[in-house]
Design a protein around this motif. Structure first.
Motif, PDB file in Angstrom:
ATOM      1  N   PRO A   2      55.539  13.805  55.514  1.00 39.90           N
ATOM      2  CA  PRO A   2      54.727  14.983  56.070  1.00 39.90           C
ATOM      3  C   PRO A   2      53.598  15.353  55.220  1.00 39.90           C
ATOM      4  O   PRO A   2      53.401  14.925  54.021  1.00 39.90           O
ATOM      5  CB  PRO A   2      55.805  16.055  55.652  1.00 39.90           C
ATOM      6  N   ASN A   3      52.535  16.038  55.902  1.00 40.03           N
ATOM      7  CA  ASN A   3      51.549  16.427  55.039  1.00 40.03           C
ATOM      8  C   ASN A   3      51.746  17.347  53.705  1.00 40.03           C
ATOM      9  O   ASN A   3      52.809  18.362  54.195  1.00 40.03           O
ATOM     10  CB  ASN A   3      50.565  17.394  55.943  1.00 40.03           C
ATOM     11  N   GLU A   6      52.029  21.086  54.522  1.00 45.25           N
ATOM     12  CA  GLU A   6      52.989  21.824  55.089  1.00 45.25           C
ATOM     13  C   GLU A   6      53.795  22.779  54.429  1.00 45.25           C
ATOM     14  O   GLU A   6      53.947  22.623  53.154  1.00 45.25           O
ATOM     15  CB  GLU A   6      53.866  20.831  55.999  1.00 45.25           C
ATOM     16  N   GLU A   7      54.055  24.102  54.935  1.00 46.84           N
ATOM     17  CA  GLU A   7      54.595  25.255  54.267  1.00 46.84           C
ATOM     18  C   GLU A   7      56.144  24.649  53.785  1.00 46.84           C
ATOM     19  O   GLU A   7      56.811  24.026  54.576  1.00 46.84           O
ATOM     20  CB  GLU A   7      54.964  26.366  55.067  1.00 46.84           C
ATOM     21  N   PRO A  40      59.605  21.155  53.281  1.00 45.77           N
ATOM     22  CA  PRO A  40      59.047  21.250  54.597  1.00 45.77           C
ATOM     23  C   PRO A  40      59.631  20.918  55.623  1.00 45.77           C
ATOM     24  O   PRO A  40      60.848  20.058  55.678  1.00 45.77           O
ATOM     25  CB  PRO A  40      57.746  20.153  54.574  1.00 45.77           C
TER      26      PRO A  40
END
Length: 362
Positions: A2-3, A6-7, A40
């Motif tokens: 994931p990026n 990302e939260e 995330p």
């Protein structure tokens, strides 16, 4: 992956499993599994299995850091900006998952009448909980001691569920030497006058604190005790035999008393029995035949001076597994902390976990 922007979210909650039937065929109604979930939402999942007196609060919070917060968190070896980490309190525990403190169908606490559970029951209950979360496969499963027993059982029960297994400071079965320590701890608790056959309203403090003191001795190495205390006498050294004359006395007393406020004696007894009963080869021929069923790559870590789970246990597991998965690895960490090495000195071994996780991304 994931990026990394990302939260990262944190969730603490409970999964309602409903009725759960143990290996022995006993059904426990209304089982719930308490969990912590950090990372995330789209990140690959890492499952953490806790040890005997652990809980689901692996990462914890800023005010109350979890027991593996030195290893897991944003920017740490298990980076929660990259991975989603889920830890569950074990069945039979006392931190939110169904155990002796919970009410039975008649509305009374189970206490010493809670059904016996096994490592396989614990793993199965967690598998069902993850399924309810919508998780059908994970990237890795990691844990030490009783947690490491769970890791190996995960690999046998659900061979395709995880790519990687990280068993730390553990073995495919508990040795008689390990069971001997558990036996003394059990004796201390059940012979406390306030034990009341498990029907106590307040922890049997004397017995439970001694049980914890016994555990602390087995978890550390002689080198650590000798270097830390060096026969240092306490202030007010006295002539009476009952006085705590040395710093090592005070240390063990403190550890025993501190434990009383965070763990239930019945849960402790049940989980000691879970460890005693653990045998990966039970009803599978033997443990070596069980190891052959594991399809995930194993990255095992043992700790020098561990008297409960000496290095040769995990070394033998990995050598056996290499017959089927040549990339499996074993590492020994040099430490004076003995068995408790898996809870400290992350700078010595955290990179082994980090590198192992990153090597199996695809």
């Amino acid at each position: 992956m994931p990026n990394v922007r990302e939260e990262v979210y944190t969730e603490h909650g409970k999964i309602q499993l409903g009725a759960f039937t143990t290996e022995l065929g006993i059904t426990i109604p209304d089982v719930q599994i308490a969990f912590e979930r950090v990372g995330p939402k789209s990140a690959p999942v890492i499952v953490v299995c806790h040890a005997l007196t652990g809980n689901q609060f692996t990462v914890g919070t800023e005010d109350h850091p979890g027991w593996w917060s030195g290893l897991i968190g944003e920017g740490k070896n298990i980076d929660t900006a990259k991975w989603q980490v889920i830890t569950m309190n074990v069945l039979g525990g006392c931190n939110g998952t169904t155990g002796p403190l919970n009410l039975n169908p008649k509305g009374h606490p189970y206490r010493a009448n809670f059904p016996f559970v096994s490592v396989r029951d614990i793993v199965k209950s967690q598998y069902l909980a993850l399924n309810q979360m919508g998780i059908q496969q994970v990237h890795a499963i990691i844990g030490g001691s009783l947690g490491g027993m769970q890791v190996l059982e995960w690999g046998v029960l659900y061979p395709n569920f995880s790519k990687l297994l990280f068993p730390l400071a553990t073995s495919p079965y508990l040795s008689d030497f390990g069971m001997a320590y558990n036996s003394i701890a059990r004796y201390a608790i059940t012979n406390d006058p306030n034990w009341k056959n498990g029907e106590y309203d307040k922890n049997p403090e004397f017995g439970l604190s001694i049980a914890r003191m016994i555990g602390m001795i087995s978890y550390r190495s002689p080198e650590l005790f000798n270097s830390r205390f060096s026969r240092e006498a306490r202030e007010g050294f006295g002539e009476h035999h009952q006085e705590k004359s040395y710093q090592v006395d005070s240390y063990l007393t403190y550890q025993g008393e501190k434990f009383l406020n965070r763990f239930d004696a019945n849960s402790y007894l049940y989980l000691l029995k879970v460890m005693d009963h653990h045998d990966l080869g039970r009803n599978r021929g033997d443990w070596k035949r069980a190891i052959a069923l594991i399809e995930a790559k194993i990255i095992a870590i043992s700790y020098k001076g561990d008297i409960i789970y000496p290095t040769e246990f995990l070394e033998e597991v990995v050598n056996e597994h290499k017959k089927y998965h040549s990339s499996s690895k074993h590492h020994e960490v040099s430490t004076v902390f003995g068995h408790d090495g898996f809870l400290v000195e992350f700078d010595k071994w955290g990179h082994l976990v980090e590198e192992g996780l990153d090597c199996e991304i695809n």
